[in-house]
Design a protein around this motif. Structure first.
Motif, short mmCIF file in Angstrom:
data_model
loop_
_atom_site.label_atom_id
_atom_site.label_comp_id
_atom_site.label_asym_id
_atom_site.label_seq_id
_atom_site.Cartn_x
_atom_site.Cartn_y
_atom_site.Cartn_z
N THR A 150 0.80 -1.22 0.00
CA THR A 150 0.00 0.00 0.00
C THR A 150 0.83 1.27 0.00
N GLY A 151 2.08 1.17 0.47
CA GLY A 151 2.85 2.38 0.70
C GLY A 151 2.39 3.07 1.97
N ILE A 152 3.03 4.19 2.28
CA ILE A 152 2.72 4.93 3.50
C ILE A 152 2.22 6.32 3.11
N THR A 153 1.00 6.63 3.50
CA THR A 153 0.41 7.93 3.19
C THR A 153 0.60 8.90 4.34
N ARG A 154 0.36 10.17 4.07
CA ARG A 154 0.44 11.18 5.14
C ARG A 154 -0.59 10.88 6.23
N LEU A 444 15.89 3.58 7.42
CA LEU A 444 15.26 4.84 7.03
C LEU A 444 15.16 4.98 5.52
N ILE A 445 16.13 4.45 4.80
CA ILE A 445 16.05 4.49 3.33
C ILE A 445 14.90 3.62 2.84
N GLU A 446 14.79 2.41 3.39
CA GLU A 446 13.70 1.52 2.98
C GLU A 446 12.34 2.10 3.38
N TYR A 447 12.28 2.72 4.53
CA TYR A 447 11.04 3.36 4.97
C TYR A 447 10.66 4.50 4.03
N ALA A 448 11.65 5.33 3.68
CA ALA A 448 11.39 6.48 2.82
C ALA A 448 10.90 6.05 1.44
N LYS A 449 11.34 4.91 0.97
CA LYS A 449 10.88 4.41 -0.33
C LYS A 449 9.38 4.16 -0.34
N LEU A 450 8.80 3.90 0.83
CA LEU A 450 7.38 3.58 0.92
C LEU A 450 6.50 4.82 1.02
N LEU A 451 7.10 5.99 1.28
CA LEU A 451 6.29 7.20 1.42
C LEU A 451 5.64 7.56 0.08
N ARG A 452 4.37 7.87 0.14
CA ARG A 452 3.62 8.22 -1.07
C ARG A 452 3.30 9.71 -1.13
N TYR A 453 4.07 10.50 -0.43
CA TYR A 453 3.87 11.94 -0.43
C TYR A 453 5.21 12.63 -0.17
#
Length: 532
Positions: A150-154, A444-453
């Motif tokens: 799903t990714g990570i939304t705001r 943190l790099i892997e987490y940031a890849k999931l951000l959708r905003y």
């Protein structure tokens, strides 16, 4: 106990400037009186010039802390020409605010802003390919799995705010924090310090990101609460530990940079002290008992452990001590030096309210660690294998289980010494600070890849840097901050993140751990049935 200061309190630091000391000129000067006078005049002029430069330097609003914690006193022989020293500057006047320095044009370019964030850029150091990271890095993928599809939304991030102590952002290579509430002691301060050290160690390498962080013991985000159809998105929440029912994202705890309230030194320094302690007292010369010392008031299992001391004709091969931290603080922490506790053949680890930071100190002694059944794990714990790195102890029969472990170990000394060595090697080599920072970076790099905003700066966020965190502190808090400060940027490429586990590998790992525990329990039962 509370901190002596805080980055959120705009206190001023006071320093005593270093005094210049004139060196006497020795040796006879074999020349004419005119030459002698000329030399004297030249030396006097040089002294005046140095004094003038010093006055000009101290006349400004800041000065550089060129002291024992500064990299300026170190030689650069162990660093390539790509590495750069990191120094800390603090205000010279008490009424000067602690502002973060402006981005220098010579600094590495900040990471691009658009999401999804890019992969880690290539470093400019050695041409040799980096080694693979330790195996426990693979759990990064598992911790982030709830958002893989799903990714990570705001909305998801802001949904974690109700659990969070602070919100941490990286935007164009600079760090910011929005703090929601105070936490116990200085956990938040030292956790934020860790983020700043990471950014300084890898300047410009952090992608834009936005995360919520909880500094309490118990994990919060229950997987079952978000499993039903129509449930809100799973809130990504960073914290120090989790269990099998929660989906919190585990992150290295504050004690890696120091725990001043109970005088636990930063891990880099303390781990070296424990290495030396291991060399001082060889295993066979250590006391042939299982040792534990800590606060029993935080869990029932610890209170049960106290009962394993010799009493009423029962001898459980244990030496267990309750730690009164208030009394110890008044006594100058003379009885709580962790490096001085590697004098027993066995060390006991038992959880507190959740996991405990004492785990790494228990493992580091070269003595086999006896782990009372654990339910929580931090970022490194899932790399531990029972029978290889530690000996499992039953939580519902602690005393009998400890007695069996010590009896068995004293009869099979080579085997338990191997367990002790494996455990200490794991925590001293695979969890040294180099790897802690690399784990943080990869996570943190892997987490940031999931951000959708694209992360944006909240209205109440303030910038983080060495100055904003350290300059207003005093006493042991400041001592540990400066002691754990990264001294050089890294030009080396970090270890290569291993791939995710397959379902088959995870099941195989689970069975391996379960079978090792069952084997020990079988030996125990056979001995207990014989009445030994």
């Amino acid at each position: 106990m509370s901190s002596s200061g805080g980055w959120w309190r705009k206190k001023a630091a006071t320093y005593e400037p270093m005094e210049s000391k004139a060196k006497g000129v020795t040796g006879a000067i074999q020349s004419s009186s005119a030459t002698t006078l000329g030399v004297v005049i030249l030396l006097f002029a040089l002294v005046l010039l140095v004094a003038w430069i010093s006055v000009q330097r101290m006349d400004g609003t800041t000065f550089s802390t060129i002291t024992s914690w500064s990299s300026s006193s170190q030689t650069s022989s162990s660093h390539s020409h790509h590495s750069k020293p990191i120094t800390l500057t603090c205000p010279n006047h008490t009424n000067t605010p602690f502002r973060c320095p402006a981005m220098q044009s010579s600094s590495p370019s900040p990471s691009p802003s658009p999401s999804p964030s890019p992969s880690l850029p290539t470093f400019t150091g050695s041409s040799e390919p980096p080694p693979s990271c330790p195996d426990y890095f693979r759990w990064i993928h598992e911790d982030l799995r709830p958002w893989k599809s799903t990714g990570i939304t705001r909305d998801a991030v802001e949904g974690a705010q109700k659990f969070a102590a602070f919100r941490l952002l990286v935007i164009d290579g600079r760090l910011y924090v929005e703090q929601y509430h105070r936490v116990f002691q200085t956990r938040d301060l030292f956790t934020l310090w860790g983020f700043v050290q990471l950014a300084n160690r890898y300047p410009g390498r952090l992608p834009d990101l936005d995360l919520m962080f909880n500094c309490e013991d118990l994990p919060t985000v229950k997987a079952a609460d978000y499993a039903a159809s129509g449930s809100p998105p799973v809130p990504p929440l960073f914290r120090y530990c989790k269990d099998d029912t929660t989906v919190d994202i585990v992150f290295p705890d504050w004690s890696f940079w120091g725990w001043p309230e109970i005088n636990i030194k930063p891990w880099e320094k303390l781990s070296e002290e424990m290495r030396r302690a291991n060399q001082r007292t060889k295993w066979k010369k250590r006391k042939p008992y299982a040792y534990w010392k800590g606060n029993p008031g935080v869990s029932g299992h610890r209170q049960d452990l106290i009962k394993c001391n010799p009493s009423n004709g029962h001898y459980w091969n244990a030496r267990v001590f309750a730690q009164d931290w208030e009394k110890e603080a008044k006594n100058g922490f003379k009885e709580s030096n962790l490096a001085e506790q590697c004098i027993y053949r066995y060390k006991i680890f038992v959880e507190g309210r959740a996991w405990s930071v004492s785990e790494k100190y228990t493992l580091a002694c070269d003595s086999p660690a006896l782990f009372v059944t654990t339910h929580f794990y931090d970022f490194m714990t899932r790399g531990l294998i029972p029978g290889l790195h530690y000996w499992p102890i039953r939580e519902n029969h602690q005393c009998k289980s400890i007695k069996f472990a010590v009896d068995w170990g004293n009869k099979h000394q080579n085997k338990v010494q191997a367990i002790g060595k494996q455990g200490s090697s794991f925590v001293l080599e695979e969890v040294k600070m180099d790897y802690v920072y690399q784990y943080m970076l990869h996570l943190l790099i892997e987490y940031a890849k999931l951000l959708r905003y694209k992360p944006t700066l909240p209205e109440k966020a303030v910038e983080l840097c060495l100055e904003s965190l350290a300059c207003g502190e005093q006493g042991r808090v400041k001592e540990f901050l400066l002691e754990s400060m990264v001294k050089w940027t890294s030009d080396a490429e970090p270890c290569t993140l291993p791939p995710p586990y397959t379902e088959g590998e995870l099941e195989e790992l689970r069975l391996r751990k379960a079978n090792a525990i069952k084997q020990v329990e079988k030996w125990e039962e056979e001995t207990w049935d014989k009445g030994s």
